[in-house]
Design a protein around this motif. Structure first.
Motif, short mmCIF file in Angstrom:
data_model
loop_
_atom_site.label_atom_id
_atom_site.label_comp_id
_atom_site.label_asym_id
_atom_site.label_seq_id
_atom_site.Cartn_x
_atom_site.Cartn_y
_atom_site.Cartn_z
N GLN A 271 0.85 -1.19 0.00
CA GLN A 271 0.00 0.00 0.00
C GLN A 271 0.88 1.23 0.00
O GLN A 271 1.83 1.33 0.79
CB GLN A 271 -0.94 0.01 1.21
CG GLN A 271 -2.03 -1.07 1.14
CD GLN A 271 -3.02 -0.98 2.29
OE1 GLN A 271 -2.64 -0.59 3.40
NE2 GLN A 271 -4.25 -1.32 2.04
N THR A 381 -3.38 0.22 -3.70
CA THR A 381 -2.97 -1.12 -3.27
C THR A 381 -2.37 -1.83 -4.47
O THR A 381 -3.00 -1.91 -5.52
CB THR A 381 -4.18 -1.91 -2.73
OG1 THR A 381 -4.74 -1.22 -1.61
CG2 THR A 381 -3.75 -3.31 -2.31
N GLY A 397 -7.80 0.44 -6.11
CA GLY A 397 -8.17 1.49 -5.17
C GLY A 397 -9.00 2.58 -5.84
O GLY A 397 -9.14 2.64 -7.07
#
Length: 481
Positions: A271, A381, A397
């Motif tokens: 992330q 992500t 995302g």
């Protein structure tokens, strides 16, 4: 299956898939080049060994007896030079693998067993086989092992065995030379008889002849196995490099490097915050209706090449091709200090590339192309999706969705570039508040973004809009209803 292949399977344990065939030309060429580089090293060490041997013989034999051996040493050096010339990858022929080892070992054995014409008091011929002269053959067998060719190594071993056997038979054939060993049990032989046998200068002992051949053969076979292993590892390394290059054709080099280092097929999830860019040709479907399939694909390849170059030149990651557009990211797989700046430069470069293409199309009286670009900065992500048999490296995302929506909004807003306030904030952070690079963009009042609950301030580039003032302050934001 040949004996050669069976030996490779036994040593490497992974079959013959790492031994390139004729169909695998690039890998075979790379291995041939590697063999030649190793041959250069081997010949260089041979010249050093010849020099050392010449010095030792000069110290031991003095002048003029040593002149005879200078000729053999010069012949070995000349053979090495000829091999460097004719065994280049482009000139090498299969017969060279066995011809040159035979020549080298023949020269060595000839220098050992043939009488020295400059010696007025020659020793009995069997004594030429003593003095550990067999080690000279072992030395050249070891040097052959540096050539990275198992076939050359094997042929060199066989050549050494045959040359030593031939040299021994030549000595045995000389007048007065005997060739026998004990026929009785050593326990029944007295010490004087045993010493007389061992010190007989005219006898060639079978007990020394055969073990020396076996010693040469064993050393050569061990080195052959070592070369096979080395070649196997080189082939695997080249295969891995080729796989990495093939991977980079489907992924950005940054992503390809990350995937190549993954041990887990699905890898780890990461992330981070990065910039996502979407670029797409406007109304390309209608344009393609007037083109043949070949013309459509050719045009897409040209556009993709230009867009991909704009991404690569600014250290972005080309994530995927989307029909007549692309998706790229800046700051993946690792964030950088100027990801937003690089993304904006890349977007402007894309517009210049399409403008240059339109100039070419204008000369051919073809319709111009229009490019739409959306940019957004936010959390992402990163990770592989799919299963162990097939994976796809994906960016997931809301940031991806917003960037795509901004690119789609360019049609209604009549602009080639649409960026989010989050992207502008990141750009301001990188430039310490200097937004001169956005002087041709204007901020709009908060707009509704499909899929988002809250409205968002966006910035657009007006196609014919004048630049902002030199201070870098944007013009008053027009209201879009």
């Amino acid at each position: 299956m040949t004996i050669w292949h069976r030996l490779h399977d036994l040593v490497c344990g992974e079959g013959r898939q790492c031994m390139p065939g004729e169909a695998d030309a690039p890998l075979s060429a790379a291995l041939r080049q590697e063999e030649y580089e190793a041959l250069r090293l081997s010949i260089g060490l041979r010249l050093i060994a010849c020099l050392v041997i010449a010095v030792l013989l000069t110290i031991e034999l003095h002048w003029p007896l040593v002149l005879n051996y200078y000729g053999y040493i010069a012949a070995l050096a000349a053979s090495g030079y000829v091999q460097l010339v004719v065994r280049r990858p482009a000139l090498k022929q299969p017969w060279m693998d066995w011809a040159f080892p035979l020549v080298d070992m023949g020269i060595l054995v000839a220098g050992i067993v043939l009488p020295n014409p400059l010696d007025p008091n020659p020793l009995p011929p069997p004594m030429h086989l003593g003095f550990d002269t067999v080690l000279d053959l072992v030395l050249f067998v070891v040097l052959a092992g540096l050539g990275q060719s198992a076939r050359v190594m094997l042929f060199s071993t066989l050549a050494a065995v045959l040359a030593w056997a031939a040299g021994t038979l030549y000595v045995v054939s000389q007048p007065g030379v005997t060739f026998h060993s004990f026929t009785d049990n050593l326990i029944d032989i007295t010490t004087p008889e045993r010493l007389a046998y061992l010190l007989d200068p005219w006898n060639v002992r079978v007990g020394e002849f055969i073990p020396r051949l076996v010693l040469i053969g064993l050393i050569g076979m061990i080195l052959t196995v070592g070369v096979l292993r080395s070649r196997h590892l080189i082939a695997r390394q080249l295969e891995a490099e080729r796989a990495r290059r093939n991977l980079s054709r489907h992924f950005s080099p940054h992503i390809a490097e990350t995937l190549a280092q993954m041990d887990d097929p699905l890898g780890q999830v990461k992330q981070l915050e990065a910039v996502v860019l979407f670029a797409d040709l406007v109304s390309f479907t209608q344009l393609a209706d007037d083109l043949s399939p070949q013309q459509t694909v050719a045009l897409l390849r040209d556009v993709h090449q230009r867009l991909a170059r704009a991404v690569a030149e600014h250290r972005g990651t080309l994530d995927k091709y989307l029909g007549d557009g692309i998706m790229a990211s800046f700051g993946t797989p690792e964030p950088g200090p100027r990801d937003a700046s690089a993304a904006l430069l890349s977007a402007r470069c894309m517009l210049r590339e399409i403008e240059a293409l339109n100039q070419q199309r204008k000369l051919l009286r073809q319709s111009p192309l229009t490019l739409a670009i959306g940019l957004h900065y936010g959390p992402l992500t990163l990770g592989n999706i799919g299963d162990e048999s097939r994976v796809e490296y994906a960016l997931i995302g809301e940031t991806v969705n917003v960037a795509h929506r901004l690119e789609q909004m360019t049609r209604a807003l009549g602009t080639p570039i649409c960026v989010s306030q989050a992207f502008v904030d990141k750009l301001a952070e990188e430039t310490r508040g200097d937004l001169t690079c956005l002087r041709d963009l204007v901020a709009l009042q908060p707009q509704a973004i499909r899929g988002l609950r809250d409205h968002m301030v966006i910035w657009i580039q007006q196609r014919a809009a004048p630049f902002a003032s030199d201070s870098g302050a944007p013009e008053a934001a027009p209201t879009i209803h």
